[in-house]
Design a protein around this motif. Structure first.
Motif, short mmCIF file in Angstrom:
data_model
loop_
_atom_site.label_atom_id
_atom_site.label_comp_id
_atom_site.label_asym_id
_atom_site.label_seq_id
_atom_site.Cartn_x
_atom_site.Cartn_y
_atom_site.Cartn_z
N ILE A 6 0.85 -1.21 0.00
CA ILE A 6 0.00 0.00 0.00
C ILE A 6 0.88 1.25 0.00
N VAL A 17 0.97 5.41 6.08
CA VAL A 17 -0.17 4.50 5.91
C VAL A 17 -0.74 4.13 7.28
N VAL A 35 -4.23 7.55 -0.14
CA VAL A 35 -4.03 6.29 0.58
C VAL A 35 -5.35 5.56 0.79
N ILE A 38 -6.55 3.80 -2.34
CA ILE A 38 -5.82 2.56 -2.63
C ILE A 38 -6.26 1.46 -1.65
N LEU A 39 -6.48 1.82 -0.40
CA LEU A 39 -6.97 0.85 0.58
C LEU A 39 -8.32 0.28 0.16
N ASN A 42 -8.22 -2.02 -2.94
CA ASN A 42 -7.66 -3.35 -2.69
C ASN A 42 -8.35 -4.10 -1.55
N TYR A 44 -8.44 -3.58 1.55
CA TYR A 44 -7.41 -3.84 2.55
C TYR A 44 -8.00 -3.83 3.96
#
Length: 328
Positions: A6, A17, A35, A38-39, A42, A44
């Motif tokens: 990440i 992060v 951030v 992207i989290l 995915n 996450y």
């Protein structure tokens, strides 16, 4: 995808992060948005390690006990686990069997998991956890002992005055006219020794004979029975018996009733722990209540305060009470 991936994709540090994940620290709105995108992209889910990088806490504690099958340990460990869980901590429960090698293995394992604190349930750990190797494993995090003590700078105790508890049982029997009182000691721990000392001091205080009145037994129902049967076989019929555990007392009670003795008419019996064993007996055992749930809650409060350094903390000693049953 992990936290390193990440950070690489977002072009930021791992610490950044972590600050986004924990919603702590200063992160610009643009960086935070990048951030978080992207989290989300995915799916996450932060691991405990990722969450702990900024907070410096894994929100995890380890509870080491002797034998989870024993009601006293079970009540204490259960209450500790439930209360820590309620406070947002994960709990690792370790059943050591009272074995030094097993205790060492568990301590090594929980240290590798970077737990925030450790609770040791049982006075047997006073002895087991001696020595440089053990002490090294226990000095990195706060430690609280339930009914035990360790001479370490980061170790605290919540203890019950076992010595007073057994002396209370003797006082109870003496007040009922009992004079030929015997004590059944079932373990060889610091707690068991304190209970024995409480018996001897109380007998001495009342001027009662106590030589050879401490009987060694095992930790089972059968051993309690066998100890009393052996005493009766010698032609000795006590008018009072105090036991260091309810299970041993249940065995003693069973032996007396099988021998045709009236309880409490001829022989009064007092156990220790005020456990389910006491209430399963017929008649119901009189027992010393050593308050395992209260001990457990104080252990949680003490360890959490030590972990979070939120308030002053110190060791605590509780006074047991007599739970009147039908055997005295």
């Amino acid at each position: 995808m992990n936290i390193y991936d990440i950070a690489k994709e977002a072009g930021v540090s791992i610490a950044t992060v972590s600050r986004v994940l924990n919603n702590k620290g200063t992160v610009s709105a643009a960086t935070r948005a990048r951030v978080e995108a992207i989290l989300k992209q995915n799916n996450y889910t932060p691991s405990a390690i990722a969450r702990g990088m900024v907070s410096k806490s894994m929100r995890t504690v380890a509870v080491l006990t002797v034998d989870i099958r024993v009601p006293h340990y079970a009540r204490t460990a259960y209450t500790i686990e439930r209360e820590f869980s309620r406070r947002g901590y994960e709990v690792i429960l370790c059943n050591t069997g009272g074995d030094r090698a097993e205790t060492l293995r568990y301590l090594q394992a929980v240290n590798q998991k970077q737990v925030d604190g450790i609770v040791l349930v049982g006075s047997v750990f006073d002895t087991i956890c001696q020595g440089a190797e053990m002490e090294k494993l226990l000095t990195g995090v706060p430690v609280v002992l339930a009914n035990g003590k360790l001479d370490l700078p980061n170790a605290y105790s919540v203890t019950v005055d076992d010595k007073y508890g057994v002396s209370l049982a003797v006082e109870h029997l003496v007040a009922r006219g009992r004079k030929n009182i015997y004590y059944i000691k079932d373990r060889d721990t610091d707690s068991a020794k304190s209970k024995r000392d409480g018996f001897l001091e109380a007998m001495r205080r009342h001027g009662l004979a106590f030589a050879d009145h401490v009987l060694e037994a095992g930790e089972t129902l059968a051993s309690g029975m066998e100890t009393v049967q052996a005493l009766l076989a010698q032609g000795i019929v006590p008018d009072g018996i105090v036991c260091g555990e309810d299970l041993t007392a249940a065995g003693a009670l069973k032996a007396l009733l099988r021998a045709g003795l009236r309880v409490p008419g001829q022989v009064a019996v007092v156990g220790f722990n005020n456990s389910d064993y006491a209430h399963l007996c017929e008649p119901v055992l009189t027992s010393v209540d050593n308050k395992p749930e209260q001990v457990a809650l104080l252990c949680v409060q003490l360890l959490e305060s030590s972990i979070e350094r939120s308030e002053a903390y110190s060791s605590v000693v509780l006074q047991p009470e007599l739970a009147q049953g039908e055997t005295s």
